[in-house]
Design an enzyme around this catalytic site. Structure first.
Site, PDB file in Angstrom:
ATOM      1  N   GLY A  16       0.837  -1.216   0.000  1.00  0.00           N
ATOM      2  CA  GLY A  16       0.000   0.000   0.000  1.00  0.00           C
ATOM      3  C   GLY A  16       0.858   1.246   0.000  1.00  0.00           C
ATOM      4  N   ALA A  17       1.930   1.218  -0.810  1.00  0.00           N
ATOM      5  CA  ALA A  17       2.941   2.278  -0.725  1.00  0.00           C
ATOM      6  C   ALA A  17       2.636   3.487  -1.597  1.00  0.00           C
ATOM      7  CB  ALA A  17       4.308   1.706  -1.107  1.00  0.00           C
ATOM      8  N   ASN A  18       1.468   3.499  -2.240  1.00  0.00           N
ATOM      9  CA  ASN A  18       1.180   4.659  -3.104  1.00  0.00           C
ATOM     10  C   ASN A  18       0.440   5.766  -2.371  1.00  0.00           C
ATOM     11  OD1 ASN A  18      -1.004   2.446  -3.576  1.00  0.00           O
ATOM     12  ND2 ASN A  18      -2.035   4.390  -4.007  1.00  0.00           N
ATOM     13  N   GLY A  20      -0.962   7.520   1.744  1.00  0.00           N
ATOM     14  CA  GLY A  20      -1.026   7.531   3.198  1.00  0.00           C
ATOM     15  C   GLY A  20       0.261   7.117   3.902  1.00  0.00           C
ATOM     16  N   GLY A  22       1.767   4.304   3.960  1.00  0.00           N
ATOM     17  CA  GLY A  22       2.669   3.477   3.149  1.00  0.00           C
ATOM     18  C   GLY A  22       3.590   4.343   2.306  1.00  0.00           C
ATOM     19  N   SER A 146      -4.678  -1.307  14.248  1.00  0.00           N
ATOM     20  CA  SER A 146      -5.521  -0.116  14.411  1.00  0.00           C
ATOM     21  C   SER A 146      -6.053  -0.118  15.839  1.00  0.00           C
ATOM     22  CB  SER A 146      -6.699  -0.193  13.445  1.00  0.00           C
ATOM     23  OG  SER A 146      -7.710   0.716  13.813  1.00  0.00           O
ATOM     24  N   TYR A 171     -14.122  -4.613   9.913  1.00  0.00           N
ATOM     25  CA  TYR A 171     -12.823  -3.925   9.909  1.00  0.00           C
ATOM     26  C   TYR A 171     -12.060  -4.239  11.199  1.00  0.00           C
ATOM     27  CZ  TYR A 171      -9.341  -0.172   9.880  1.00  0.00           C
ATOM     28  OH  TYR A 171      -8.154   0.544   9.916  1.00  0.00           O
TER      29      TYR A 171
HETATM   30  N1  LIG Z   1      -5.406   6.565   8.827  1.00  0.00           N
HETATM   31  C1  LIG Z   1      -5.720   6.136  10.018  1.00  0.00           C
HETATM   32  O1  LIG Z   1      -6.131   6.904  10.916  1.00  0.00           O
HETATM   33  C2  LIG Z   1      -5.597   4.678  10.341  1.00  0.00           C
HETATM   34  C3  LIG Z   1      -6.027   4.243  11.591  1.00  0.00           C
HETATM   35  C4  LIG Z   1      -5.850   2.926  11.944  1.00  0.00           C
HETATM   36  C5  LIG Z   1      -5.230   2.048  11.051  1.00  0.00           C
HETATM   37  N2  LIG Z   1      -4.856   2.481   9.821  1.00  0.00           N
HETATM   38  C6  LIG Z   1      -4.223   1.520   8.919  1.00  0.00           C
HETATM   39  O2  LIG Z   1      -3.128   2.119   8.245  1.00  0.00           O
HETATM   40  C7  LIG Z   1      -2.888   1.423   7.015  1.00  0.00           C
HETATM   41  C8  LIG Z   1      -2.644   2.423   5.901  1.00  0.00           C
HETATM   42  O3  LIG Z   1      -3.826   3.141   5.647  1.00  0.00           O
HETATM   43  P1  LIG Z   1      -3.831   4.700   5.337  1.00  0.00           P
HETATM   44  O4  LIG Z   1      -4.447   5.346   6.494  1.00  0.00           O
HETATM   45  O5  LIG Z   1      -2.502   5.125   4.869  1.00  0.00           O
HETATM   46  O6  LIG Z   1      -4.910   4.751   4.147  1.00  0.00           O
HETATM   47  P2  LIG Z   1      -4.779   4.983   2.586  1.00  0.00           P
HETATM   48  O7  LIG Z   1      -4.172   6.304   2.297  1.00  0.00           O
HETATM   49  O8  LIG Z   1      -6.142   4.691   2.035  1.00  0.00           O
HETATM   50  O9  LIG Z   1      -3.773   3.853   2.135  1.00  0.00           O
HETATM   51  C9  LIG Z   1      -4.169   2.521   2.028  1.00  0.00           C
HETATM   52  C10 LIG Z   1      -3.279   1.842   1.013  1.00  0.00           C
HETATM   53  O10 LIG Z   1      -3.657   0.456   0.928  1.00  0.00           O
HETATM   54  C11 LIG Z   1      -3.791   0.137  -0.448  1.00  0.00           C
HETATM   55  N3  LIG Z   1      -4.672  -0.981  -0.703  1.00  0.00           N
HETATM   56  C12 LIG Z   1      -6.004  -1.080  -0.482  1.00  0.00           C
HETATM   57  N4  LIG Z   1      -6.455  -2.262  -0.939  1.00  0.00           N
HETATM   58  C13 LIG Z   1      -5.377  -2.914  -1.459  1.00  0.00           C
HETATM   59  C14 LIG Z   1      -5.191  -4.159  -2.102  1.00  0.00           C
HETATM   60  N5  LIG Z   1      -6.217  -4.994  -2.329  1.00  0.00           N
HETATM   61  N6  LIG Z   1      -3.958  -4.509  -2.507  1.00  0.00           N
HETATM   62  C15 LIG Z   1      -2.907  -3.671  -2.309  1.00  0.00           C
HETATM   63  N7  LIG Z   1      -3.011  -2.477  -1.726  1.00  0.00           N
HETATM   64  C16 LIG Z   1      -4.246  -2.112  -1.309  1.00  0.00           C
HETATM   65  C17 LIG Z   1      -4.314   1.415  -1.086  1.00  0.00           C
HETATM   66  O11 LIG Z   1      -4.152   1.373  -2.489  1.00  0.00           O
HETATM   67  P3  LIG Z   1      -5.141   2.206  -3.459  1.00  0.00           P
HETATM   68  O12 LIG Z   1      -4.660   3.619  -3.413  1.00  0.00           O
HETATM   69  O13 LIG Z   1      -4.958   1.547  -4.774  1.00  0.00           O
HETATM   70  O14 LIG Z   1      -6.532   2.068  -2.908  1.00  0.00           O
HETATM   71  C18 LIG Z   1      -3.424   2.427  -0.393  1.00  0.00           C
HETATM   72  O15 LIG Z   1      -2.167   2.462  -1.005  1.00  0.00           O
HETATM   73  C19 LIG Z   1      -4.110   0.519   6.805  1.00  0.00           C
HETATM   74  O16 LIG Z   1      -3.750  -0.806   7.160  1.00  0.00           O
HETATM   75  C20 LIG Z   1      -5.131   1.040   7.784  1.00  0.00           C
HETATM   76  O17 LIG Z   1      -6.037   0.042   8.220  1.00  0.00           O
HETATM   77  C21 LIG Z   1      -5.014   3.790   9.450  1.00  0.00           C
END
Ligand SMILES: NC(=O)c1ccc[n+]([C@@H]2O[C@H](COP(=O)([O-])OP(=O)(O)OC[C@H]3O[C@@H](n4cnc5c(N)ncnc54)[C@H](OP(=O)(O)O)[C@@H]3O)[C@@H](O)[C@H]2O)c1
Length: 306
Positions: A16-18, A20, A22, A146, A171
Site C-alpha cells: 500500500g505504498a502509493n 497515506g 505506506g 488499528s 474492519y
Molecule cells: N489513517 C488512520 O487513521 C488509520 C487508523 C488505523 C489504522 N490504519 C491503517 O493504516 C494502514 C494504511 O492506511 P492509510 O491510512 O494510509 O490509508 P490509505 O491512504 O487509504 O492507504 C491505504 C493503502 O492500501 C492500499 N490498498 C487497499 N487495498 C489494497 C489491495 N487490495 N492490494 C494492495 N493495496 C491495497 C491502497 O491502495 P489504493 O490507493 O490503490 O486504494 C493504499 O495504497 C491501513 O492498514 C489502515 O487500516 C489507518
C-alpha cells in the site's frame, strides 16, 4: 520527529505504498538510503508516488511492483518474482488496507474484502517471503493494526461475515487479526530461534485516504467524507501517523512482539510510544487458532525448510 536511522544496503518492501502511511514510510526509508519496493495494486498510482519521492530524493532506489492483497494469486506472483531474484529482505511493512465498504464485498478468492486485504493477503505474503526475510541479517516485519483492534472479535463461526455484515465490526476483526498475526509470528521467531523481529503498530487517527476510499466502494455517488463525522476527534498528519510503524521497523530500541502507537490523547495523536496490547489481543491460543485457519484459507504455510 522520529528520524529513521541509516538503511543503506537494506531492502524494504512496503505494501500500500502509493498512499497515506505506506507512501510516507517508503519516502522516509528511501531518504534513509534503503532500496524500497513499492508494492501496489495500481501501477500508475505507484509510479506517481515514486516520482514524488524521487523528486525529493533524486538518488532514491525505488521500484514499483504490482501486488493486490485481495487476490492470493497476485500475492503468489509478487513473492515468486522476488524469490527468483533471491535478494534478502530486511524490512517488510504490512501496511496496505481498506476500511468499511458499506456493503459486504468479496476478494478475488471469495473472502470478505477487509479480512482478505488487511489480514489474509499479508499473512500469505509474509509466509511466502519468510525465506528471503530469514536470509537477511536481523530482518523485521511490522504489521499495521488499528485502535479498532481493541473492540474487534474473531468470529471463528463467521469469519467471512456472511451471516451479518457490519462494516466496522468486519474492519475491527481484520485489524485484530493483524495484531494477533504479528504476535504469533513473534512467538514463532522465538520458538524457532529465528533472527527475525515481528511487531505491530497503529497510527492513531491520521488524515489519509482510508476514510473515504472504503466508504465509497460500490457507490455511484461519492459519500460525504466520514472525516466530517469524526471532526471532534484529535487527528494528525501522515508524517506523524507513520512513525509508530517506522519505529517498529527501524529503531534499535524496537522489540519482538511489541506494539507501537501514538502516546497523545486517547492514543489518537502524538509521538510514538510502546502501547499496551488491548485485552482482545492477549490470547495466544486465539492467535494460534487464527494462524492455522489462515493456513487453511490461503493454502500457505511456513516452508518446511525453515
Ligand atoms: N489513517 C488512520 O487513521 C488509520 C487508523 C488505523 C489504522 N490504519 C491503517 O493504516 C494502514 C494504511 O492506511 P492509510 O491510512 O494510509 O490509508 P490509505 O491512504 O487509504 O492507504 C491505504 C493503502 O492500501 C492500499 N490498498 C487497499 N487495498 C489494497 C489491495 N487490495 N492490494 C494492495 N493495496 C491495497 C491502497 O491502495 P489504493 O490507493 O490503490 O486504494 C493504499 O495504497 C491501513 O492498514 C489502515 O487500516 C489507518
Amino acid at each position: 520527529m522520529y528520524r529513521v536511522p541509516t538503511q543503506e544496503g537494506k531492502l524494504c518492501v512496503v505494501t500500500g505504498a502509493n498512499s497515506g502511511t505506506g507512501k510516507e514510510a517508503a519516502r522516509r526509508l528511501a531518504g534513509a538510503g534503503a532500496n524500497v519496493v513499492l508494492a501496489v495494486r495500481n501501477l500508475d498510482k505507484g509510479a506517481t508516488a515514486r516520482e514524488e519521492i524521487v523528486e525529493e530524493f533524486p538518488a532514491a532506489a525505488l521500484e514499483v511492483r504490482e501486488l493486490d492483497l485481495a487476490d492470493l494469486a497476485s500475492v503468489e506472483r509478487f513473492a515468486t518474482a522476488l524469490t527468483h531474484e533471491n535478494v534478502p529482505i530486511d524490512v517488510l511493512l504490512n501496511n496496505g488496507g481498506v476500511m468499511m465498504p458499506p456493503t459486504r464485498m468479496a476478494s478475488a478468492d471469495g473472502f470478505e474484502l477487509q479480512f482478505a486485504t488487511n489480514f489474509l493477503g499479508h499473512f500469505a505474503l509474509t509466509l511466502r517471503l519468510l525465506p528471503l526475510l530469514l536470509a537477511a541479517a536481523g530482518p523485521t516485519v511490522t504489521t499495521m493494526s488499528s485502535s479498532a483492534a481493541a473492540v474487534g472479535r474473531i468470529k471463528f463461526d463467521d469469519l467471512q461475515r456472511q451471516r451479518h455484515y457490519r462494516p466496522f465490526a468486519a474492519y475491527a476483526q481484520s485489524k485484530l487479526a493483524d495484531l494477533l498475526f504479528a504476535q504469533h509470528l513473534a512467538l514463532l521467531a522465538t520458538e524457532r530461534d529465528w533472527d527475525l523481529m515481528s511487531n505491530a503498530a497503529h497510527p492513531g487517527y491520521t488524515r489519509t485516504n482510508l476514510f473515504d476510499a472504503g466508504a465509497n466502494l460500490g457507490r455511484k455517488k461519492p459519500k460525504r467524507s466520514i472525516f466530517g463525522d469524526l471532526r471532534y476527534l484529535p487527528a494528525q498528519e501522515v508524517a506523524q501517523g507513520t512513525e509508530p510503524m517506522l519505529f517498529g521497523a527501524t529503531s534499535p530500541d524496537a522489540t519482538n512482539g511489541a506494539y507501537y502507537g501514538p502516546r497523545g490523547p486517547m492514543g489518537l495523536t502524538g509521538p510514538t510510544t510502546l502501547v499496551r496490547t488491548p485485552r482482545s489481543a492477549r490470547h495466544p491460543e486465539v492467535a494460534a487458532r487464527l494462524w492455522s485457519v489462515a493456513e487453511g484459507l490461503t493454502g500457505v504455510t511456513v516452508p518446511a525448510s525453515l
